[in-house]
Motif scaffolding. Structure first.
Motif, PDB file in Angstrom:
ATOM      1  N   ARG A 173     -15.332   4.757  -9.695  1.00  0.00           N
ATOM      2  CA  ARG A 173     -15.467   6.118  -9.107  1.00  0.00           C
ATOM      3  C   ARG A 173     -14.281   6.383  -7.980  1.00  0.00           C
ATOM      4  NH1 ARG A 173     -20.848   7.608 -10.320  1.00  0.00           N
ATOM      5  NH2 ARG A 173     -20.910   8.795  -8.319  1.00  0.00           N
ATOM      6  N   LEU A 174     -13.846   7.473  -8.104  1.00  0.00           N
ATOM      7  CA  LEU A 174     -12.729   7.957  -6.976  1.00  0.00           C
ATOM      8  C   LEU A 174     -13.257   9.454  -6.409  1.00  0.00           C
ATOM      9  CD1 LEU A 174      -9.726   7.844  -6.093  1.00  0.00           C
ATOM     10  CD2 LEU A 174      -9.153   8.953  -7.988  1.00  0.00           C
ATOM     11  N   GLY A 175     -13.309   9.426  -5.336  1.00  0.00           N
ATOM     12  CA  GLY A 175     -13.679  10.403  -4.368  1.00  0.00           C
ATOM     13  C   GLY A 175     -13.895  10.101  -2.976  1.00  0.00           C
ATOM     14  N   GLY A 176     -14.670  11.029  -2.164  1.00  0.00           N
ATOM     15  CA  GLY A 176     -15.096  10.724  -1.204  1.00  0.00           C
ATOM     16  C   GLY A 176     -16.037   9.339  -1.025  1.00  0.00           C
ATOM     17  N   PRO A 177     -16.175   8.704   0.288  1.00  0.00           N
ATOM     18  CA  PRO A 177     -17.034   7.599   0.425  1.00  0.00           C
ATOM     19  C   PRO A 177     -18.412   7.536  -0.290  1.00  0.00           C
ATOM     20  CG  PRO A 177     -16.235   8.157   2.490  1.00  0.00           C
ATOM     21  CD  PRO A 177     -15.936   9.176   1.630  1.00  0.00           C
ATOM     22  N   ALA A 178     -19.082   8.852   0.028  1.00  0.00           N
ATOM     23  CA  ALA A 178     -20.467   8.931  -0.728  1.00  0.00           C
ATOM     24  C   ALA A 178     -20.576   8.969  -2.043  1.00  0.00           C
ATOM     25  CB  ALA A 178     -20.808  10.470  -0.067  1.00  0.00           C
ATOM     26  N   PHE A 179     -19.377   9.829  -2.719  1.00  0.00           N
ATOM     27  CA  PHE A 179     -19.292   9.791  -4.083  1.00  0.00           C
ATOM     28  C   PHE A 179     -19.068   8.354  -4.712  1.00  0.00           C
ATOM     29  CE2 PHE A 179     -17.088  10.293  -7.960  1.00  0.00           C
ATOM     30  CZ  PHE A 179     -17.895  11.040  -8.581  1.00  0.00           C
ATOM     31  N   ALA A 180     -18.003   7.672  -3.978  1.00  0.00           N
ATOM     32  CA  ALA A 180     -17.563   6.249  -4.291  1.00  0.00           C
ATOM     33  C   ALA A 180     -18.659   5.374  -4.167  1.00  0.00           C
ATOM     34  CB  ALA A 180     -16.313   5.864  -3.821  1.00  0.00           C
ATOM     35  N   GLY A 181     -19.572   5.486  -3.436  1.00  0.00           N
ATOM     36  CA  GLY A 181     -20.714   4.743  -3.096  1.00  0.00           C
ATOM     37  C   GLY A 181     -20.576   3.592  -2.375  1.00  0.00           C
ATOM     38  N   VAL A 182     -19.755   3.813  -1.492  1.00  0.00           N
ATOM     39  CA  VAL A 182     -19.310   2.763  -0.289  1.00  0.00           C
ATOM     40  C   VAL A 182     -19.759   3.351   1.019  1.00  0.00           C
ATOM     41  CG1 VAL A 182     -17.305   1.514  -1.470  1.00  0.00           C
ATOM     42  CG2 VAL A 182     -16.833   3.542  -0.111  1.00  0.00           C
ATOM     43  N   ALA A 183     -19.801   2.165   1.796  1.00  0.00           N
ATOM     44  CA  ALA A 183     -20.265   2.578   3.225  1.00  0.00           C
ATOM     45  C   ALA A 183     -18.962   3.006   4.254  1.00  0.00           C
ATOM     46  CB  ALA A 183     -20.910   1.556   4.051  1.00  0.00           C
ATOM     47  N   GLY A 184     -19.098   3.986   5.360  1.00  0.00           N
ATOM     48  CA  GLY A 184     -18.025   4.114   5.937  1.00  0.00           C
ATOM     49  C   GLY A 184     -17.931   5.789   6.095  1.00  0.00           C
ATOM     50  N   GLU A 185     -17.168   6.207   7.150  1.00  0.00           N
ATOM     51  CA  GLU A 185     -17.027   7.345   7.533  1.00  0.00           C
ATOM     52  C   GLU A 185     -16.380   8.348   6.678  1.00  0.00           C
ATOM     53  OE1 GLU A 185     -15.537  10.011  11.572  1.00  0.00           O
ATOM     54  OE2 GLU A 185     -16.026   7.772  11.702  1.00  0.00           O
ATOM     55  N   ASP A 186     -16.461   9.416   6.480  1.00  0.00           N
ATOM     56  CA  ASP A 186     -15.670  10.319   5.661  1.00  0.00           C
ATOM     57  C   ASP A 186     -14.613  10.720   6.374  1.00  0.00           C
ATOM     58  OD1 ASP A 186     -14.649  12.153   4.026  1.00  0.00           O
ATOM     59  OD2 ASP A 186     -16.462  13.389   3.824  1.00  0.00           O
ATOM     60  N   ASP A 187     -13.321  10.228   6.246  1.00  0.00           N
ATOM     61  CA  ASP A 187     -12.276  10.608   6.763  1.00  0.00           C
ATOM     62  C   ASP A 187     -11.307  11.334   6.181  1.00  0.00           C
ATOM     63  OD1 ASP A 187     -11.372   8.667   5.396  1.00  0.00           O
ATOM     64  OD2 ASP A 187     -10.532   7.179   6.782  1.00  0.00           O
ATOM     65  N   SER A 198     -15.447   0.207  -7.338  1.00  0.00           N
ATOM     66  CA  SER A 198     -16.117   0.100  -8.602  1.00  0.00           C
ATOM     67  C   SER A 198     -17.393  -0.631  -8.114  1.00  0.00           C
ATOM     68  CB  SER A 198     -15.393  -0.777  -9.476  1.00  0.00           C
ATOM     69  OG  SER A 198     -16.081  -1.312 -10.614  1.00  0.00           O
ATOM     70  N   ASP A 199     -18.554  -0.417  -8.372  1.00  0.00           N
ATOM     71  CA  ASP A 199     -19.916  -0.874  -8.260  1.00  0.00           C
ATOM     72  C   ASP A 199     -20.109  -1.052  -6.452  1.00  0.00           C
ATOM     73  OD1 ASP A 199     -20.433  -1.338 -10.705  1.00  0.00           O
ATOM     74  OD2 ASP A 199     -19.271  -3.313 -10.883  1.00  0.00           O
ATOM     75  N   GLY A 200     -19.837  -0.261  -6.052  1.00  0.00           N
ATOM     76  CA  GLY A 200     -19.827  -0.141  -4.583  1.00  0.00           C
ATOM     77  C   GLY A 200     -18.897  -0.940  -3.654  1.00  0.00           C
ATOM     78  N   VAL A 201     -17.731  -1.422  -4.323  1.00  0.00           N
ATOM     79  CA  VAL A 201     -16.743  -2.192  -3.641  1.00  0.00           C
ATOM     80  C   VAL A 201     -15.373  -1.588  -3.849  1.00  0.00           C
ATOM     81  CG1 VAL A 201     -15.533  -4.526  -3.571  1.00  0.00           C
ATOM     82  CG2 VAL A 201     -17.860  -4.243  -4.485  1.00  0.00           C
ATOM     83  N   ALA A 202     -14.849  -1.063  -2.642  1.00  0.00           N
ATOM     84  CA  ALA A 202     -13.594  -0.280  -2.413  1.00  0.00           C
ATOM     85  C   ALA A 202     -12.385  -1.349  -2.926  1.00  0.00           C
ATOM     86  CB  ALA A 202     -13.465   0.231  -1.240  1.00  0.00           C
ATOM     87  N   LEU A 203     -11.640  -0.730  -3.737  1.00  0.00           N
ATOM     88  CA  LEU A 203     -10.351  -1.276  -4.136  1.00  0.00           C
ATOM     89  C   LEU A 203      -9.378  -0.893  -3.209  1.00  0.00           C
ATOM     90  CD1 LEU A 203      -9.088  -3.337  -5.993  1.00  0.00           C
ATOM     91  CD2 LEU A 203      -8.614  -1.323  -7.444  1.00  0.00           C
TER      92      LEU A 203
END
Lengths: 788, 51
Positions: A565-579, A586-591
């Motif tokens: 998934r490529l997009g904002g943090p919410a879309f990508a499913g990872v924690a963190g502020e939208d900067d 992939s599966d909640g782990v940011a590459l």
């Protein structure tokens, strides 16, 4: 900053101290001086065009076919009728004419500044290419003539002849009429009758030759059972003529030949003036589409050959010399180059292009030669499309014009009835005055001005806006645009260039390349403006499948067996502020996290300031992250800015504004915002070049600059004002004048004069729209203050 | 009234000549360009200046 002595553009700092802005202008000025034609600079009323490097333009005239097609042997040498493009004022025509006459072998050169037609008489066998070169060196272009122009010329001449017959006939007719008015009673009946027969002889050609357009028009209106202006005119002219013939034959009390010929003359004069003025306001677009080169250099198997433009097919590789215009749309095959796209977009400054970028037909490559691959040819090119879109919008009769038409058509029936009533009433009261009073009613009531009020204004404003790259695709849009009180702006692609570049990439160094390749695979083929930032990183081995684009949020798909998934943090499913950075996960782990940079356009601030100056509220709706939207809003002085708005959210925001009674114009890139643009009262699309074809909007800014929004709104308001003035004047005049005429207080000739004056007034008022008004504070001045 | 017998035919002949002259001029292209020639009197004649 100094203005170039030749073309009037600013002299760049690198050439400070020189009176000319570029080598081309300097060369053109030197050439003008060399020919001894320095007078040009004194006489001209518009700056000269920027000269183009000669050889390429002139080379197309080397082809023998062009000479065969356009040159024929005459009595005193070869004769050629050609056209010159780029003339801006009468001095331009003078310059080209004199420069050509100075060439050896040219016996005669005559250039018409209005129609741009050039007549040449040459020594037999003289090649045309050197002459084309002379013209090109001055900054103009020699073109083969087109048949349509010849037809227009013939029509104009015929119209003039009709006018002359009517004018001369009217003068002479008045002379006889005068004699009859003042001396008719004292004359012996034989002399009186002789003068009447002579009046008949003079009036007949005026009515039936000069007045033929009206007679034909009336017949067509009758055939379609739709009474119109020509019917009214014909009725009055024929009534005056027939009644006079009857009186002449039976030796009655009075004849009205003078009224009949005067109607024809005044109406013809009005029509001629109106047509001339309108033609002039509209000339631009059509000529631009014809300005494409007739030939191109095709590269095939390593050899170059000159082929006619018609022979080029999609996929051909073409070589474009420096300062040669492309005759097809294509993609750039060389690394980078600057193109002048003014022909298609109205944008005067050259645009930098990279490999793979679209090159528009008619755009001129600056500084060096490049190779392009043809993607669209002939009638499919953007320029041809543009001409068609404008022509279509102009052909449409907008609501207001239809309304005025229907009203005029209905009033013709009423007015014919009023004329009949007048005739009957006077017949009972005072039969001698029945004919003049009826004639006066018919002449005074003609709703010519009414039916001109709207179309004349629209023609003027369409032409003027199109010349600056603002295209109205919907005839009614102008009316709605004038009522707009709130402009919603999209950020990406509208206020920014929409050509994102990849900034910092936050990833493990070992994974960086792979992360970029995966992102590139996901974004491949996604039409969002930001997607192209990844294009250079495409890896042919990585292909995304099951790609799903969530508009305004991101893109998801399977690459290399994993779901990304490529997009904002919410879309990508990872924690963190939208900067504002894109997260690839992939599966909640940011590459990796990508920062995309998409700077504001240089003229965005000026564009927004111009909107504010018009009293419009601006709202910024962006799918981008809050910090970046806030930064842009602050720089543009937009108070209401909303970040992370999905397309659906934009739709709701626009709907909410409309529910609150606002009239909303929405400006977007036209591809991703199609739904919102359709929902808004007026959809404005920024569409540079190739995107034009797919855009759905009421208004397109082909110039790819948001300053057009304020210009369009300001012109729309001005158009509305002018149309209202015209309609108010035309209806008030007709309402006031008919009763006066019916009571016999108005002689027929004065009624006709008043009617023509009214039509002319309306046309002239509308033509004020053909001159652009300045709405924005100088964009360049603001652009310098604000960093891009 | 005798003057009329002469003058009216004369005026008709003049009308005929005027129409003929105008038609000739229109066909000859005299009215095709109404702007450029206006500049001609303002210009030095290039051919008379020595090279």
């Amino acid at each position: 900053m100094n203005a170039c002595r030749h073309c009037g553009e600013a002299v760049p700092a690198t050439r400070a101290g020189s009176p000319w802005c570029c080598a081309g202008c300097a060369a053109a000025a030197a050439f003008v001086a060399e020919l001894g034609l320095d007078d040009f600079y004194r006489l001209r009323s518009a700056p000269a065009p920027v000269p183009r490097e000669d050889a390429a333009l002139a080379r197309e005239w080397d082809a023998p076919a062009l000479r065969v097609a356009n040159v024929r042997a005459g009595r005193d040498g070869d004769e050629a009728l050609l056209e010159v493009d780029g003339l801006r004022c009468a001095a331009c025509a003078w310059l080209v004419e004199r420069a050509l006459r100075a060439q050896p072998g040219v016996r005669e050169a005559a250039l018409n500044g209005t129609t741009a037609r050039l007549f040449l008489r040459l020594d037999p066998g003289l090649p045309l290419a050197p002459l084309a070169l002379v013209v090109a060196r001055l900054g103009y272009r020699l073109l083969p003539p087109d048949a349509a122009a010849a037809a227009r010329l013939r029509t104009r001449r015929t119209a003039l002849k009709r006018l002359a017959v009517a004018g001369i006939g009217t003068l002479q007719s008045m002379m006889f009429a005068e004699a009859l008015y003042f001396g008719g009673d004292a004359m012996p009946p034989a002399v009186r009758d002789a003068l009447r027969w002579l009046g008949l002889a003079l009036a007949a050609p005026v009515v039936f030759y000069a007045g033929a357009p009206f007679l034909r028009g009336a017949r067509a209106e009758l055939a379609r059972a739709r009474p119109g202006m020509d019917l009214l005119v014909t009725t009055s002219v024929l009534l005056a003529f027939a009644a006079s013939v009857v009186e002449t034959v039976r030796g009655g009390a009075a004849v009205w030949f003078d009224a009949a010929v005067m109607f024809v003359f005044l109406l013809l004069a009005t029509r001629t003036v109106e047509q001339r003025l309108r033609e002039r306001a509209q000339a631009g677009v059509e000529r631009r589409a014809r300005a494409l080169p007739a030939q191109a250099t095709r590269l095939r198997d390593g050899t170059a050959e000159l082929v006619p433009a018609e022979a080029i097919v999609v996929g051909d590789e073409l070589a474009l010399r420096a300062d040669e215009a492309s005759c097809v749309d294509g993609t750039l095959l060389d690394a980078c180059a600057a193109f002048d796209e003014s022909l298609a977009t109205g944008e005067a400054l050259p645009v930098a292009k990279r490999r793979g970028d679209a090159v528009l037909a008619g755009s001129v490559c600056r500084e060096r030669g490049v190779r392009i691959r043809a993607t669209r040819v002939g009638a499919d090119t953007t320029l041809a499309l543009l001409a068609r879109l404008v022509a279509r919008a102009q052909a449409q009769r907008p609501r207001l014009a239809r309304l005025a038409d229907r009203f005029a058509s209905a009033s013709v029936v009423v007015l014919l009835a009023a004329a009949a009533l007048t005739a009957i009433a006077w017949q009972l009261a005072d039969p001698a005055r029945a004919v003049p009073a009826t004639l006066a009613v018919l002449a005074a009531s003609c709703p010519c001005a009414l039916s001109l009020a709207v179309p004349a204004a629209l023609a003027a404003v369409h032409g003027q806006l199109a010349a600056r790259g603002v295209l109205l695709l919907d005839g009614d849009a102008l009316e709605r645009l004038a009522n707009v009180d709130c402009v919603v702006l999209d950020k990406t692609g509208t206020l920014t260039r929409g050509r994102a570049q990849l900034g910092t990439v936050d990833a493990e160094p070992a994974e960086r390349t792979r992360a970029l390749a995966i992102a590139a695979a996901l974004e491949h083929g996604v039409p969002h403006p930001l997607a192209r930032a990844f294009a250079p990183h495409v890896d042919a081995r990585l292909v995304a499948s099951d790609v799903r684009v969530v508009a305004g949020q991101g893109v998801a798909g399977i690459v290399d067996g994993r779901r990304w998934r490529l997009g904002g943090p919410a879309f990508a499913g990872v924690a963190g502020e939208d900067d504002g950075r894109l997260v690839l996960a992939s599966d909640g782990v940011a590459l990796a996290r990508f920062a995309l940079e998409d700077p504001l356009r240089a003229d965005s601030a000026a564009a927004v300031a111009a909107l504010h100056a018009l009293g419009l509220e601006t709202i910024l709706l962006s799918g981008d992250a809050a910090p970046r939207v806030a930064q842009a809003a602050q720089r543009l002085a937009i108070a209401d800015a909303r970040a992370r708005v999905t397309p659906d959210g934009k739709l709701q925001a626009v709907a909410a504004l409309q529910a609150a009674g606002r009239r909303v114009a929405m400006a977007g890139d036209g591809l991703n915002d199609a739904a919102v643009l359709a929902r808004a009262d007026v959809g404005i699309a920024m569409a540079a070049g190739a995107a034009l074809a797919q855009v759905r909007a009421d208004l397109v800014l082909a110039g790819d600059s948001p300053t057009g929004i304020a210009q369009a709104i300001a012109e729309a308001r001005r158009t509305r004002r002018v149309m209202r003035q015209n309609l108010a004047w035309a209806s008030a005049y007709n309402l006031a004048i008919v009763p006066i005429a019916a009571f016999g207080l108005l002689p027929p000739w004065l009624a006709a004069l008043g009617m023509c004056g009214s039509s002319l007034l309306v046309t002239l008022n509308a033509l004020r729209l053909a001159r652009p008004m300045r709405v924005a504070p100088l964009p360049s001045a603001i652009a310098q203050v604000l960093p891009a | 009234m005798n003057a009329l017998l002469v003058l009216i035919p004369v005026s008709l002949v003049l009308v005929g000549i005027a129409v003929w002259a105008f038609f000739w001029a229109a066909n000859d292209g005299q009215f095709d360009d109404l702007e450029t020639p206006a500049l001609a009197p303002l210009l030095e004649d290039a051919q008379e200046t020595p090279e």
